[in-house]
Design an enzyme around this catalytic site. Structure first.
Site, PDB file in Angstrom:
ATOM      1  N   GLU A 293      75.528 -19.093  -4.429  1.00 60.70           N
ATOM      2  CA  GLU A 293      76.607 -19.892  -5.118  1.00 60.70           C
ATOM      3  C   GLU A 293      76.372 -20.199  -6.509  1.00 60.70           C
ATOM      4  O   GLU A 293      75.353 -20.898  -6.812  1.00 60.70           O
ATOM      5  CB  GLU A 293      76.929 -21.103  -4.218  1.00 60.70           C
ATOM      6  CG  GLU A 293      78.346 -21.967  -4.369  1.00 60.70           C
ATOM      7  CD  GLU A 293      78.241 -22.883  -5.139  1.00 60.70           C
ATOM      8  OE1 GLU A 293      78.814 -23.048  -6.580  1.00 60.70           O
ATOM      9  OE2 GLU A 293      77.343 -23.805  -5.029  1.00 60.70           O
ATOM     10  N   CYS A 327      79.763 -27.856  -9.398  1.00 60.05           N
ATOM     11  CA  CYS A 327      80.296 -26.455  -9.505  1.00 60.05           C
ATOM     12  C   CYS A 327      81.759 -26.504  -9.127  1.00 60.05           C
ATOM     13  O   CYS A 327      82.655 -25.421  -9.616  1.00 60.05           O
ATOM     14  CB  CYS A 327      79.568 -25.478  -8.730  1.00 60.05           C
ATOM     15  SG  CYS A 327      79.135 -26.241  -7.083  1.00 60.05           S
TER      16      CYS A 327
END
Length: 543
Positions: A293, A327
């Site tokens: 990720e 994020c």
């Protein structure tokens, strides 16, 4: 030995404590912070159950108070990485064959320890070394990591119960074996829970792990390691090393027993890792699992029918909680022309009330960015916007690193939807707004979809259900986590499996069984009870 079909405790999401004045948790946390600030920790690596000290010490300081020393960690090199790999391989056979319920018990115990005696210490470590507010630490280093432990155990049980059908005269079975070799966990600074989950999810399924945390997260990584050891994790199952990334990569990605990587970090690093694995593919016993990720340029788009106060609140929380160092943080917003004046006024008013400072003062909503490198990068984006005639800094835009790495929450209005801060990931407290004509909603959805290479999180705000449906369809590939009338941050384990595609990663959904599937290598077994004794099939017989 006794055996059975075991059912693990039903997981529930850990309640978030309030830390209200006078509460037990507030008193305990303040004491833990004071204790941590009063001592200088000596932090070793952990390899094969042994504390490893090289004597090469690197200082750890709070981002919000960089003159204070929290401790020193011992930096390793190629030798320590090789030792960690060997320790993982040495522990593999015994760990992989340990009954699954025994592995599960370790992580259930870790969850209980973290919910109880380790909670204040873990949160204090995250607050001090990663500059998180009490609430941001609580939802991360306590609640989410507890949830990862509990829910992943339940996912493991469900996975092991996944079995094929059996035809007459046979029994089909499926073994969910760990990967052959060792797993490399490369973890980020911004979430202690991610740092704990990336090595623990593969380990739970019988894999052994070499774990390298971000240097700025080592302080709380040690607490995770001590928690796991107290929970009963055997020696060598997870080996914690502090080395520079290229040194770790040189050893790990050339090793024949490298079986997979569990990664959260930047897109550039992940792409280089993927390329290196591809170049070395002939070296490995198996094709490595690559689970990652990475970045995001997360959007919020508002429809003309939405409620301005809801959008303003979502943008402040979504863009500026933990200084935008998520994020999933809102980084670009598309606001209709009929609502922007009110939303702008609300945001300017509310941002004036945001108090900035160290997390030791519980009245501070906003703290420091992680280090000087991040500070300088974020400041450069602000200055580039300041010099762009098509951009206006509506709020914030100031910064100061004399005591800590403080950057005020910054709101930019851009008349160019493709301006620098509308397109590039900044990973800091900078939100850029593009105001579109209120009747151009559908065209703006196309703009949202095409602007960024990332596809992690996104949100739509609307009262009009047709607009919500249109956004959901047109933005189907623009984010792996899509929010309707909510900020694009705050995914909860077991509720919103987290991950994105495009340049944002492999979308293997942390906090769900989908991620756990990546750390097993199934073996199908067919047992026939009465095998045939004649090769001839019936069609061969004469009429």
């Amino acid at each position: 030995m006794s055996t059975g079909f075991f059912t693990t405790p039903k997981p529930i999401n850990e309640p978030i404590l309030s830390y209200a004045p006078g509460s037990k948790e507030r008193i305990a946390l303040m004491q833990a912070i004071a204790q941590a600030r009063s001592e200088t920790r000596d932090i070793p690596m952990y390899i094969g159950g042994e504390e490893v000290r090289t004597g090469i010490k690197k200082r750890i300081a709070p981002p919000h108070d960089h003159q204070h020393t929290l401790g020193y960690y011992h930096e390793g090199g190629k030798t320590e990485v090789e030792q960690a790999i060997q320790a993982a391989l040495n522990a593999k056979a015994q760990w992989a064959t340990l009954p699954w319920e025994q592995r599960a018990a370790i992580f259930i115990k870790a969850a209980e320890l973290l919910a109880g005696p380790y909670r204040a210490r873990m949160n204090a470590a995250t607050m001090l070394a990663q500059s998180k507010s009490p609430f941001q630490a609580e939802i991360d280093s306590a609640c989410e990591l507890i949830d990862f432990f509990r829910y992943n155990v339940a996912f493991m049980e469900k996975l092991y119960h996944e079995q094929p059908e059996s035809g007459p005269g046979m029994w089909n079975r499926l073994e969910h074996r760990p990967l052959e070799g060792f797993v490399f966990a490369l973890t980020p600074f911004n979430f202690t829970s991610i740092a704990g989950n990336l090595p623990c999810a593969p380990a739970m399924l019988g894999n052994t792990v070499v774990w390298k945390p971000a240097n700025t997260q080592i302080y709380s990584a040690q607490v995770i390691m001590e928690l796991l050891m107290e929970a009963g994790l055997p020696e060598g199952v997870i080996n914690l090393v502090y080395v520079e990334g290229p040194i770790a990569g040189e050893v790990i990605f050339s090793h024949p027993d490298f079986a997979g990587i569990h990664f959260t970090g930047s897109t550039g690093v992940f792409q280089r890792i993927w390329k290196t694995i591809g170049e070395n593919i002939q070296r490995y016993k198996s094709y490595p699992r690559i689970v990652g990720e990475t970045g995001g340029k997360d959007y919020v788009i508002a429809h003309k029918s939405t409620i301005p106060a809801q959008v303003a609140t979502a943008l402040i929380r979504g863009a500026f909680e933990y200084q935008g160092q998520k994020c999933s943080a809102a980084s670009r917003a598309y606001i209709p022309s009929n609502l922007w004046p009110e939303i702008k006024e609300l945001m300017i008013k509310e941002l004036k009330t945001v108090k900035m400072g160290g997390p030791e003062d519980f009245s501070n909503f906003f703290n420091a960015v992680i280090d000087e490198k991040a500070f300088d990068k974020i400041a450069s984006y602000i200055e580039q916007s300041r010099s762009n005639p098509l951009c206006e800094i509506v709020s914030g835009g100031t910064y100061d690193k004399s005591k800590g790495y403080f950057i005020a929450p910054t709101l930019i209005e851009s008349k160019d939807p493709m301006s620098l801060t509308m397109c590039e990931e900044i990973f800091g407290p900078v939100l850029t707004v593009y105001v579109y004509h209120e009747e151009n909603f559908e065209d703006t959805l196309s703009l949202v979809d095409q602007t960024s290479v990332y596809a992690l999180t996104g949100a739509v705000f609307a009262q009009d259900r047709y607009a919500i449906e249109l956004a959901s369809k047109k933005l189907v590939n623009a984010s792996g986590n899509f929010y309707i009338n909510d900020k694009p941050t705050g995914a909860v384990v077991g509720q919103q499996p987290f991950g994105g595609a495009r340049a944002s990663g492999t979308n293997d959904k942390a906090g769900s069984i989908l991620n756990m599937l990546r750390w097993v290598s199934p073996r199908a077994i067919k047992e026939t009870f009465v095998p045939p004794t004649d090769y001839r099939y019936s069609f061969l017989l004469p009429d």
